[in-house]
Design a protein around this motif. Structure first.
Motif, PDB file in Angstrom:
ATOM      1  N   PRO A   1       0.835  -1.217   0.000  1.00 50.17           N
ATOM      2  CA  PRO A   1       0.000   0.000   0.000  1.00 50.17           C
ATOM      3  C   PRO A   1       0.862   1.256   0.000  1.00 50.17           C
ATOM      4  CG  PRO A   1      -0.689  -1.548   1.713  1.00 50.17           C
ATOM      5  CD  PRO A   1       0.627  -2.035   1.191  1.00 50.17           C
ATOM      6  N   ASP A   2       0.304   2.326  -0.508  1.00 50.73           N
ATOM      7  CA  ASP A   2       1.002   3.612  -0.463  1.00 50.73           C
ATOM      8  C   ASP A   2       0.981   4.157   0.962  1.00 50.73           C
ATOM      9  OD1 ASP A   2       1.540   3.655  -3.178  1.00 50.73           O
ATOM     10  OD2 ASP A   2      -0.375   4.627  -3.665  1.00 50.73           O
ATOM     11  N   PHE A   3       2.034   4.851   1.323  1.00 52.15           N
ATOM     12  CA  PHE A   3       2.109   5.509   2.617  1.00 52.15           C
ATOM     13  C   PHE A   3       2.319   6.995   2.374  1.00 52.15           C
ATOM     14  CE2 PHE A   3       4.826   6.024   6.717  1.00 52.15           C
ATOM     15  CZ  PHE A   3       3.789   6.715   7.322  1.00 52.15           C
ATOM     16  N   GLN A   4       1.239   7.765   2.502  1.00 49.55           N
ATOM     17  CA  GLN A   4       1.294   9.204   2.289  1.00 49.55           C
ATOM     18  C   GLN A   4       1.754   9.876   3.582  1.00 49.55           C
ATOM     19  OE1 GLN A   4       0.902  10.440  -0.711  1.00 49.55           O
ATOM     20  NE2 GLN A   4       0.336   8.421  -1.544  1.00 49.55           N
ATOM     21  N   PHE A   5       3.064   9.888   3.791  1.00 48.37           N
ATOM     22  CA  PHE A   5       3.603  10.337   5.078  1.00 48.37           C
ATOM     23  C   PHE A   5       3.571  11.855   5.257  1.00 48.37           C
ATOM     24  CE2 PHE A   5       7.036   9.854   2.027  1.00 48.37           C
ATOM     25  CZ  PHE A   5       7.718  11.054   2.136  1.00 48.37           C
ATOM     26  N   ASN A   6       3.250  12.585   4.208  1.00 50.75           N
ATOM     27  CA  ASN A   6       3.205  14.049   4.332  1.00 50.75           C
ATOM     28  C   ASN A   6       1.922  14.545   4.998  1.00 50.75           C
ATOM     29  OD1 ASN A   6       5.731  14.620   3.100  1.00 50.75           O
ATOM     30  ND2 ASN A   6       4.824  14.244   1.092  1.00 50.75           N
ATOM     31  N   ASN A   7       0.960  13.650   5.156  1.00 55.10           N
ATOM     32  CA  ASN A   7      -0.317  14.059   5.756  1.00 55.10           C
ATOM     33  C   ASN A   7      -0.774  12.965   6.718  1.00 55.10           C
ATOM     34  OD1 ASN A   7      -2.686  15.429   6.298  1.00 55.10           O
ATOM     35  ND2 ASN A   7      -3.766  14.554   4.520  1.00 55.10           N
TER      36      ASN A   7
ATOM     37  N   THR B   1       6.488  -4.823  19.035  1.00 50.86           N
ATOM     38  CA  THR B   1       6.796  -4.847  17.608  1.00 50.86           C
ATOM     39  C   THR B   1       5.698  -5.560  16.853  1.00 50.86           C
ATOM     40  OG1 THR B   1       9.162  -4.973  18.128  1.00 50.86           O
ATOM     41  CG2 THR B   1       8.506  -5.450  15.867  1.00 50.86           C
ATOM     42  N   PHE B   2       5.144  -4.901  15.850  1.00 52.44           N
ATOM     43  CA  PHE B   2       4.141  -5.483  14.965  1.00 52.44           C
ATOM     44  C   PHE B   2       4.756  -5.598  13.576  1.00 52.44           C
ATOM     45  CE2 PHE B   2       1.966  -3.217  18.295  1.00 52.44           C
ATOM     46  CZ  PHE B   2       0.869  -3.985  18.616  1.00 52.44           C
ATOM     47  N   TYR B   3       4.553  -6.736  12.925  1.00 51.05           N
ATOM     48  CA  TYR B   3       5.052  -6.894  11.558  1.00 51.05           C
ATOM     49  C   TYR B   3       3.999  -7.584  10.716  1.00 51.05           C
ATOM     50  CZ  TYR B   3       7.917  -8.118   7.540  1.00 51.05           C
ATOM     51  OH  TYR B   3       8.409  -8.243   6.264  1.00 51.05           O
ATOM     52  N   TRP B   4       3.576  -6.895   9.658  1.00 52.71           N
ATOM     53  CA  TRP B   4       2.558  -7.404   8.747  1.00 52.71           C
ATOM     54  C   TRP B   4       3.216  -7.585   7.376  1.00 52.71           C
ATOM     55  CZ3 TRP B   4       0.299  -2.523  11.075  1.00 52.71           C
ATOM     56  CH2 TRP B   4      -0.263  -2.789  12.335  1.00 52.71           C
ATOM     57  N   SER B   5       3.771  -8.760   7.161  1.00 53.47           N
ATOM     58  CA  SER B   5       4.600  -8.989   5.969  1.00 53.47           C
ATOM     59  C   SER B   5       3.823  -8.842   4.672  1.00 53.47           C
ATOM     60  CB  SER B   5       5.230 -10.388   6.035  1.00 53.47           C
ATOM     61  OG  SER B   5       4.234 -11.397   6.077  1.00 53.47           O
ATOM     62  N   GLU B   6       2.530  -9.210   4.683  1.00 48.82           N
ATOM     63  CA  GLU B   6       1.747  -9.135   3.450  1.00 48.82           C
ATOM     64  C   GLU B   6       1.611  -7.716   2.908  1.00 48.82           C
ATOM     65  OE1 GLU B   6       0.715 -12.874   5.532  1.00 48.82           O
ATOM     66  OE2 GLU B   6       1.019 -10.786   6.097  1.00 48.82           O
ATOM     67  N   ILE B   7       1.694  -6.736   3.786  1.00 49.92           N
ATOM     68  CA  ILE B   7       1.604  -5.344   3.338  1.00 49.92           C
ATOM     69  C   ILE B   7       2.919  -4.596   3.583  1.00 49.92           C
ATOM     70  CG2 ILE B   7      -0.903  -5.196   3.538  1.00 49.92           C
ATOM     71  CD1 ILE B   7      -0.562  -3.838   6.242  1.00 49.92           C
ATOM     72  N   GLY B   8       3.956  -5.333   3.984  1.00 49.42           N
ATOM     73  CA  GLY B   8       5.273  -4.733   4.133  1.00 49.42           C
ATOM     74  C   GLY B   8       5.343  -3.639   5.162  1.00 49.42           C
ATOM     75  N   ARG B   9       4.655  -3.817   6.288  1.00 53.89           N
ATOM     76  CA  ARG B   9       4.632  -2.763   7.297  1.00 53.89           C
ATOM     77  C   ARG B   9       5.045  -3.282   8.670  1.00 53.89           C
ATOM     78  NH1 ARG B   9      -0.727   0.949   5.737  1.00 53.89           N
ATOM     79  NH2 ARG B   9       0.333   2.021   3.997  1.00 53.89           N
ATOM     80  N   GLN B  10       5.738  -2.419   9.398  1.00 52.50           N
ATOM     81  CA  GLN B  10       6.170  -2.727  10.750  1.00 52.50           C
ATOM     82  C   GLN B  10       5.935  -1.506  11.627  1.00 52.50           C
ATOM     83  OE1 GLN B  10      10.131  -4.769  12.480  1.00 52.50           O
ATOM     84  NE2 GLN B  10      10.541  -2.805  11.503  1.00 52.50           N
ATOM     85  N   VAL B  11       5.517  -1.754  12.877  1.00 50.28           N
ATOM     86  CA  VAL B  11       5.347  -0.673  13.846  1.00 50.28           C
ATOM     87  C   VAL B  11       6.105  -1.052  15.107  1.00 50.28           C
ATOM     88  CG1 VAL B  11       3.746   0.748  15.169  1.00 50.28           C
ATOM     89  CG2 VAL B  11       3.053  -0.146  12.929  1.00 50.28           C
TER      90      VAL B  11
END
Length: 217
Positions: free
Chosen positions: A19-25, A101-111
């Motif tokens: 998914p896109d990550f619109q980090f400017n907003n 630590t959260f990792y969701w590999s299917e969407i390539g995201r980690q928190v």
């Protein structure tokens, strides 16, 4: 037979699309962005998106980590529960500083969440315990988590008695069951990129407010 390092190097990682990550907003509070990402993970069918790694340290400062289930998220607070007499419970008494630590590999995201864990009031701990399934309550009532078990049959025998107790007195609550809240000082959001041009946004607490900044990959 391939060498382990060659086998590992040939495994695919971060293939996308993501998914896109619109980090400017982005929201002012990290919990708002976390919930946005969590809902996307759920919608995309990520298995067990509420699973997280809880990291603590022991009495000599050695790190420890295990996977738990996220119980709730409110305004900049993350919640989990465990027995106060478990290894992690004992570690939390000595040093309440933790990392989630959260990792969701299917969407390539980690928190990554770093902060301090605090025990919630008794009524909140009891409420969380009673919201668990009957089987989970019975296992918690057995106790002895992280302690040595001489024979597997000991668990079966103790669990049978605990299940009978839950059935006969369904409002029984384990006195060691605790609900914790993590108040973070720092939360980092990481969006993976197939070309390794990852996007990293780090929130940092500043008193009662939050600031955020963009980090190099």
């Amino acid at each position: 037979m391939k060498q382990t390092k060659d086998l590992l190097r040939n495994l695919k990682a971060l293939t996308g699309p993501f998914p896109d990550f619109q980090f400017n907003n982005i929201p002012n509070n990290p919990s708002e962005l976390f919930l946005e990402w969590l809902y996307i993970a759920i919608e995309k069918g990520v298995p067990e998106p509420h699973a997280m790694t809880l990291s603590t340290v022991d009495e000599i400062g050695a790190p420890d980590a295990r996977v738990l289930i996220l119980k709730n998220v409110t305004c900049n607070r993350w919640y989990f529960a465990t027995s106060a007499t478990s290894r992690k419970g004992e570690q939390l008494k000595l040093n309440p500083k933790v990392a989630l630590t959260f990792y969701w590999s299917e969407i390539g995201r980690q928190v990554r969440v770093r902060g301090v864990a605090s025990v919630m009031p008794p009524e909140a701990c009891s409420k969380d315990f009673l919201e668990r399934s009957s089987g989970a309550r019975a296992l918690a009532l057995v106790g002895y988590q992280s302690k040595e078990m001489m024979q597997r049959q000991m668990l079966e025998d103790a669990l049978l008695k605990a299940k009978e107790l839950v059935k006969e007195v369904p409002d029984t609550v384990s006195p060691t069951w605790k609900l914790y809240t993590v108040d973070p000082d720092e939360v980092e959001f990481w969006q993976g990129d197939p070309d390794r041009k990852h996007i990293r946004v780090q929130y940092q607490r500043n008193g009662e407010s939050w600031g955020h900044r963009l980090l190099w990959p």
